[in-house]
Design a protein around this motif. Sequence first.
Motif, PDB file in Angstrom:
ATOM      1  N   LYS A   1       0.821  -1.223   0.000  1.00 61.12           N
ATOM      2  CA  LYS A   1       0.000   0.000   0.000  1.00 61.12           C
ATOM      3  C   LYS A   1       0.857   1.276   0.000  1.00 61.12           C
ATOM      4  CE  LYS A   1      -4.011  -2.228   0.612  1.00 61.12           C
ATOM      5  NZ  LYS A   1      -3.641  -3.552   0.143  1.00 61.12           N
ATOM      6  N   LEU A   2       2.057   1.179  -0.585  1.00 62.37           N
ATOM      7  CA  LEU A   2       2.922   2.352  -0.663  1.00 62.37           C
ATOM      8  C   LEU A   2       2.905   2.994  -2.044  1.00 62.37           C
ATOM      9  CD1 LEU A   2       6.043   0.996   1.272  1.00 62.37           C
ATOM     10  CD2 LEU A   2       4.369   2.669   2.084  1.00 62.37           C
ATOM     11  N   TYR A   3       2.350   2.294  -3.025  1.00 66.74           N
ATOM     12  CA  TYR A   3       2.374   2.779  -4.402  1.00 66.74           C
ATOM     13  C   TYR A   3       1.113   2.289  -5.095  1.00 66.74           C
ATOM     14  CZ  TYR A   3       4.546   4.150  -8.836  1.00 66.74           C
ATOM     15  OH  TYR A   3       4.826   4.766 -10.022  1.00 66.74           O
ATOM     16  N   PRO A   4       0.534   3.092  -5.991  1.00 66.81           N
ATOM     17  CA  PRO A   4      -0.677   2.623  -6.685  1.00 66.81           C
ATOM     18  C   PRO A   4      -0.402   1.386  -7.535  1.00 66.81           C
ATOM     19  CG  PRO A   4      -0.085   4.858  -7.384  1.00 66.81           C
ATOM     20  CD  PRO A   4       0.906   4.448  -6.359  1.00 66.81           C
ATOM     21  N   PHE A   5      -1.321   0.458  -7.516  1.00 73.10           N
ATOM     22  CA  PHE A   5      -1.158  -0.799  -8.245  1.00 73.10           C
ATOM     23  C   PHE A   5      -1.232  -0.538  -9.744  1.00 73.10           C
ATOM     24  CE2 PHE A   5      -2.670  -4.799 -10.078  1.00 73.10           C
ATOM     25  CZ  PHE A   5      -1.722  -5.668  -9.553  1.00 73.10           C
TER      26      PHE A   5
ATOM     27  N   CYS B   1      19.179  -2.788  -6.201  1.00 74.02           N
ATOM     28  CA  CYS B   1      19.141  -1.518  -5.467  1.00 74.02           C
ATOM     29  C   CYS B   1      18.696  -0.371  -6.373  1.00 74.02           C
ATOM     30  CB  CYS B   1      20.511  -1.202  -4.868  1.00 74.02           C
ATOM     31  SG  CYS B   1      20.987  -2.296  -3.528  1.00 74.02           S
ATOM     32  N   GLY B   2      19.144  -0.395  -7.631  1.00 73.24           N
ATOM     33  CA  GLY B   2      18.731   0.642  -8.578  1.00 73.24           C
ATOM     34  C   GLY B   2      17.238   0.602  -8.860  1.00 73.24           C
ATOM     35  N   SER B   3      16.685  -0.605  -8.995  1.00 76.49           N
ATOM     36  CA  SER B   3      15.247  -0.719  -9.247  1.00 76.49           C
ATOM     37  C   SER B   3      14.443  -0.266  -8.030  1.00 76.49           C
ATOM     38  CB  SER B   3      14.881  -2.148  -9.632  1.00 76.49           C
ATOM     39  OG  SER B   3      15.164  -3.040  -8.578  1.00 76.49           O
ATOM     40  N   LEU B   4      14.936  -0.615  -6.834  1.00 79.21           N
ATOM     41  CA  LEU B   4      14.263  -0.163  -5.613  1.00 79.21           C
ATOM     42  C   LEU B   4      14.365   1.350  -5.477  1.00 79.21           C
ATOM     43  CD1 LEU B   4      12.719  -1.197  -3.153  1.00 79.21           C
ATOM     44  CD2 LEU B   4      14.886  -1.354  -1.943  1.00 79.21           C
ATOM     45  N   ASN B   5      15.492   1.917  -5.891  1.00 72.99           N
ATOM     46  CA  ASN B   5      15.677   3.362  -5.863  1.00 72.99           C
ATOM     47  C   ASN B   5      14.637   4.065  -6.735  1.00 72.99           C
ATOM     48  OD1 ASN B   5      16.990   5.914  -5.417  1.00 72.99           O
ATOM     49  ND2 ASN B   5      18.048   5.657  -7.361  1.00 72.99           N
ATOM     50  N   LEU B   6      14.448   3.561  -7.961  1.00 73.60           N
ATOM     51  CA  LEU B   6      13.455   4.154  -8.859  1.00 73.60           C
ATOM     52  C   LEU B   6      12.042   3.992  -8.309  1.00 73.60           C
ATOM     53  CD1 LEU B   6      14.722   3.151 -12.418  1.00 73.60           C
ATOM     54  CD2 LEU B   6      14.719   5.417 -11.385  1.00 73.60           C
ATOM     55  N   ALA B   7      11.756   2.810  -7.754  1.00 78.49           N
ATOM     56  CA  ALA B   7      10.419   2.566  -7.201  1.00 78.49           C
ATOM     57  C   ALA B   7      10.156   3.478  -6.002  1.00 78.49           C
ATOM     58  CB  ALA B   7      10.266   1.102  -6.806  1.00 78.49           C
TER      59      ALA B   7
ATOM     60  N   LEU C   1       7.860   8.473  -3.338  1.00 77.67           N
ATOM     61  CA  LEU C   1       7.999   9.843  -2.842  1.00 77.67           C
ATOM     62  C   LEU C   1       7.242  10.833  -3.729  1.00 77.67           C
ATOM     63  CD1 LEU C   1      11.756   9.858  -1.783  1.00 77.67           C
ATOM     64  CD2 LEU C   1       9.761   9.807  -0.297  1.00 77.67           C
ATOM     65  N   GLY C   2       7.167  10.516  -5.033  1.00 77.83           N
ATOM     66  CA  GLY C   2       6.373  11.362  -5.927  1.00 77.83           C
ATOM     67  C   GLY C   2       4.897  11.298  -5.609  1.00 77.83           C
ATOM     68  N   GLU C   3       4.429  10.118  -5.161  1.00 78.28           N
ATOM     69  CA  GLU C   3       3.023   9.982  -4.787  1.00 78.28           C
ATOM     70  C   GLU C   3       2.695  10.750  -3.509  1.00 78.28           C
ATOM     71  OE1 GLU C   3       0.516   8.452  -6.445  1.00 78.28           O
ATOM     72  OE2 GLU C   3       1.963   8.216  -8.063  1.00 78.28           O
ATOM     73  N   THR C   4       3.701  11.029  -2.679  1.00 78.40           N
ATOM     74  CA  THR C   4       3.471  11.798  -1.457  1.00 78.40           C
ATOM     75  C   THR C   4       3.522  13.296  -1.720  1.00 78.40           C
ATOM     76  OG1 THR C   4       5.819  11.726  -0.872  1.00 78.40           O
ATOM     77  CG2 THR C   4       4.404   9.975   0.009  1.00 78.40           C
ATOM     78  N   LYS C   5       3.531  13.680  -3.011  1.00 79.42           N
ATOM     79  CA  LYS C   5       3.503  15.079  -3.445  1.00 79.42           C
ATOM     80  C   LYS C   5       4.776  15.841  -3.095  1.00 79.42           C
ATOM     81  CE  LYS C   5      -0.558  14.100  -4.835  1.00 79.42           C
ATOM     82  NZ  LYS C   5      -0.630  13.460  -6.143  1.00 79.42           N
ATOM     83  N   LEU C   6       5.892  15.111  -2.913  1.00 82.77           N
ATOM     84  CA  LEU C   6       7.177  15.797  -2.773  1.00 82.77           C
ATOM     85  C   LEU C   6       7.646  16.233  -4.152  1.00 82.77           C
ATOM     86  CD1 LEU C   6       9.181  13.510  -0.322  1.00 82.77           C
ATOM     87  CD2 LEU C   6       8.342  15.797   0.141  1.00 82.77           C
ATOM     88  N   ASN C   7       8.247  17.422  -4.232  1.00 78.88           N
ATOM     89  CA  ASN C   7       8.780  17.817  -5.536  1.00 78.88           C
ATOM     90  C   ASN C   7      10.101  17.092  -5.788  1.00 78.88           C
ATOM     91  OD1 ASN C   7      10.978  19.288  -4.415  1.00 78.88           O
ATOM     92  ND2 ASN C   7       9.660  21.056  -4.118  1.00 78.88           N
TER      93      ASN C   7
ATOM     94  N   TYR D   1      13.192  18.094  -6.254  1.00 85.85           N
ATOM     95  CA  TYR D   1      14.382  18.502  -5.487  1.00 85.85           C
ATOM     96  C   TYR D   1      14.349  17.897  -4.084  1.00 85.85           C
ATOM     97  CZ  TYR D   1      14.904  21.808  -9.292  1.00 85.85           C
ATOM     98  OH  TYR D   1      15.044  22.359 -10.535  1.00 85.85           O
ATOM     99  N   ASP D   2      13.164  17.854  -3.472  1.00 85.97           N
ATOM    100  CA  ASP D   2      13.044  17.209  -2.163  1.00 85.97           C
ATOM    101  C   ASP D   2      13.378  15.723  -2.256  1.00 85.97           C
ATOM    102  OD1 ASP D   2      12.289  19.528  -0.904  1.00 85.97           O
ATOM    103  OD2 ASP D   2      10.140  19.161  -1.129  1.00 85.97           O
ATOM    104  N   THR D   3      12.892  15.077  -3.319  1.00 86.87           N
ATOM    105  CA  THR D   3      13.133  13.649  -3.499  1.00 86.87           C
ATOM    106  C   THR D   3      14.630  13.355  -3.594  1.00 86.87           C
ATOM    107  OG1 THR D   3      11.029  13.431  -4.673  1.00 86.87           O
ATOM    108  CG2 THR D   3      12.610  11.649  -4.943  1.00 86.87           C
ATOM    109  N   VAL D   4      15.329  14.125  -4.432  1.00 83.55           N
ATOM    110  CA  VAL D   4      16.769  13.902  -4.626  1.00 83.55           C
ATOM    111  C   VAL D   4      17.522  14.183  -3.325  1.00 83.55           C
ATOM    112  CG1 VAL D   4      18.826  14.686  -5.867  1.00 83.55           C
ATOM    113  CG2 VAL D   4      16.668  14.392  -7.084  1.00 83.55           C
ATOM    114  N   ALA D   5      17.169  15.264  -2.639  1.00 82.81           N
ATOM    115  CA  ALA D   5      17.873  15.629  -1.399  1.00 82.81           C
ATOM    116  C   ALA D   5      17.630  14.590  -0.306  1.00 82.81           C
ATOM    117  CB  ALA D   5      17.425  17.010  -0.936  1.00 82.81           C
ATOM    118  N   TYR D   6      16.385  14.124  -0.152  1.00 85.25           N
ATOM    119  CA  TYR D   6      16.081  13.150   0.900  1.00 85.25           C
ATOM    120  C   TYR D   6      16.760  11.812   0.643  1.00 85.25           C
ATOM    121  CZ  TYR D   6      12.535  16.309   2.768  1.00 85.25           C
ATOM    122  OH  TYR D   6      11.888  17.374   3.314  1.00 85.25           O
ATOM    123  N   MET D   7      16.960  11.433  -0.632  1.00 87.14           N
ATOM    124  CA  MET D   7      17.609  10.162  -0.930  1.00 87.14           C
ATOM    125  C   MET D   7      19.127  10.286  -0.884  1.00 87.14           C
ATOM    126  SD  MET D   7      15.131   8.521  -3.803  1.00 87.14           S
ATOM    127  CE  MET D   7      15.417   6.810  -3.452  1.00 87.14           C
TER     128      MET D   7
END
Length: 203
Positions: free
Chosen positions: A34-38, A89-95, A100-106, A108-114
């Motif tokens: 339930k972390l990502y739309p099916f 790890c790369g596939s998990l990174n993209l997923a 994070l995109g579904e949580t409405k983070l822009n 720049y926030d996504t890149v910085a948080y990762m």
Amino acid sequence: NFSLGYISIAVNLIIRSCLPLSTFLSQQILAQCKLYPFKPCRPKEIILMTIGVLCAGIFTLARLLASGKSSESSNMMLGVLVCIASLLCGSLNLALAGVLGETKLNVYDTVAYMAIPATLFLLPIAAFLQKPVPGEWSQVFGRDTMSDLEILRGVWALNKTTVAWLVLSGVLSFLYNVIQFSIVHTLSPSATAFGGNFNKAAL
């Protein structure tokens, strides 16, 4: 890139071309949690991706069996395993970027948080893991094995301009991640992974 010390770039690119299927599977696992739309499964796409992975596996196995010496074969096996771990790890990174995109983070926030957990995870490896120094560099540094941090200090002492190029590559890497995660947020992680295979096909 650690795997490139043990396997050829051709084997590395062949294994990395399996990224779309592993990214799709990561998406589905995150959707079950339930972390990502099916996303709907299209049988034709799954079959084609599976055939591609099987062909990549046959190619990699053929390269492993073609290596004559047992020491060379064991080194190649280590390189293949590291490359597969990097692929997962790369596939998990993209997923996770899609999550994070579904949580409405822009973007720049996504890149910085990762970037922060990635730095903290890699810091002990860079500081303490001793690796063989390639080529003539062992004579330059006077040591056969060094950690990444020790190599960085040695390069700083020899040529500070090289370290400036390293910093610039970090800025370019940040911009690349911004572009990549923009595509992940606009399309999907698996579509981004599929698009990333065009450069591998060209090589």
